[in-house]
Motif scaffolding. Sequence first.
Motif, PDB file in Angstrom:
ATOM      1  N   CYS A 189     -12.832  44.022  10.901  1.00 28.67           N
ATOM      2  CA  CYS A 189     -13.488  45.054  11.713  1.00 28.67           C
ATOM      3  C   CYS A 189     -13.242  46.439  11.100  1.00 28.67           C
ATOM      4  N   GLU A 200     -13.067  49.245  12.608  1.00 34.07           N
ATOM      5  CA  GLU A 200     -12.408  50.179  13.536  1.00 34.07           C
ATOM      6  C   GLU A 200     -10.887  50.099  13.368  1.00 34.07           C
ATOM      7  N   CYS A 249      -8.293  50.254  15.981  1.00 34.45           N
ATOM      8  CA  CYS A 249      -7.520  50.084  17.222  1.00 34.45           C
ATOM      9  C   CYS A 249      -6.116  49.599  16.823  1.00 34.45           C
ATOM     10  N   PHE A 305      -3.559  48.298  17.928  1.00 28.63           N
ATOM     11  CA  PHE A 305      -2.920  47.061  18.407  1.00 28.63           C
ATOM     12  C   PHE A 305      -3.549  45.822  17.767  1.00 28.63           C
ATOM     13  N   CYS A 306      -4.628  46.012  17.004  1.00 27.46           N
ATOM     14  CA  CYS A 306      -5.510  44.873  16.716  1.00 27.46           C
ATOM     15  C   CYS A 306      -5.307  44.287  15.325  1.00 27.46           C
ATOM     16  N   SER A 344      -8.501  44.414  12.723  1.00 26.32           N
ATOM     17  CA  SER A 344      -8.979  45.582  11.994  1.00 26.32           C
ATOM     18  C   SER A 344      -8.836  45.311  10.511  1.00 26.32           C
ATOM     19  N   ALA A 371     -15.428  40.589  16.316  1.00 24.77           N
ATOM     20  CA  ALA A 371     -14.641  41.749  15.884  1.00 24.77           C
ATOM     21  C   ALA A 371     -15.536  42.682  15.086  1.00 24.77           C
TER      22      ALA A 371
END
Lengths: 71, 331
Positions: free
Chosen positions: B67, B69, B71, B73-74, B77, B114
């Motif tokens: 992904c 982006e 974020c 916590f992710c 990504s 995602a």
Amino acid sequence: MTGKGDAVTAAALWCDRCGERAAEGDHSACAAARRLEPPRYCPACRRRMKVQVLPAGWSATCVEHGTARSG
Amino acid sequence: MPEILDLARTQVLERGVGLDEAGVLAVLRLPDECVPDALQLAHEVRMRWCGPEVEVEGIVSLKTGGCPEDCHFCSQSGLFTSPVRSVWLDIPALVEAAKQTAKTGATEFCIVAAVRGPDDRLMKQMREGVAAIRAEVDIQVAASLGMLSQAQVDELVEMGVHRYNHNLETCRSYFPNVVTTHSWEERWDTLRMVRDSGMEVCCGGILGLGETVEQRAEFAVQLAELDPHEVPLNFLNPRPGTPLGDRPVVEGKDALRAIAAFRLAMPRTILRYAGGRELTLGDLGTRDGLLGGINAVIVGNYLTTLGRPAGDDLALLDELKMPVKALSATL
Ligand code: SF4
Ligand SMILES: [Zn+2]
Ligand SMILES: [Zn+2]
């Protein structure tokens, strides 16, 4: 790793969670975490695997060593 | 009984009006010995305004990892050194996942990708996938594909997607600490379009991102203002390689306080256990939450991590005499 089909059965050289040498360092935290995670690194060659998590299982594929699945 | 719980009893339980920010904060600050009373009241509120049924859902990742982006916590990504690799699920496997989910008695199947937002390839996969599921499996299809254009919202409605998940993740004031590649307001815009389209809105977030207790209260009332049909509540499961990978997990008692507080802020919403509960609450805490305001669960595995076996949750619901919501009740 509970392999099926063409899955790896060789001795685990690499930790399948953190990707470090299985024989070096402490991987007890990795082992504990693995109860709620699929493997990420191939234990035979340390490549990052393509992992598919499904509602009732997972599969993890190393381009060199094949696919392992949840038992 | 603390004053805030007396107030909640008359305002939330009897009149169905959620607590305001100060009220939510007071619940989040209750001392340990008052947490059982707060959970008991939240449970009564849930029974009164939602009923005893529990909504069961399964989720699956159609497109994992990579992904654009950030974020924090992710693990999906593409901007962090996470071990999660990019992978797509094919349509037969997607249909099989829906079948596995339906077998548990679940009425909801959420397809997740995602992405920042769908591209043509993803929309094509969705069209084919949703049609195949609807032809073969008796289950309602939901989706979570990031930020949408109006045309994409319309297309999802046409496909028969009945609910759309798009989490605000955390309160507006803390969001820029967690995500820098898009704004809280952009997420809000998608949620508004989804709501106006007639799809059910599913919007929640993650606790334990480093937000203060005041910001947790802020988040609860911002969600209440949106008034979503469903609120999935996640607790951070710190993922290796992500900026939040070293954060501690949320304390069980704080998680239970939050469950009670979010229920008292939103008496009528479907409040769903989502990711991280196994780590934060364990078996005992899972039960406390179901008796403290939670009325929905994700069963089986998550997107990149594993959950408890679906059978364990179903057995617990059976023991608690909480019926699983039937498909007929949702149509
Ligand atoms: S948009 Fe979704 S998939 Fe992408 S980094 Fe953020 S949470 Fe992860
Ligand atoms: Zn390890
Ligand atoms: Zn390998």
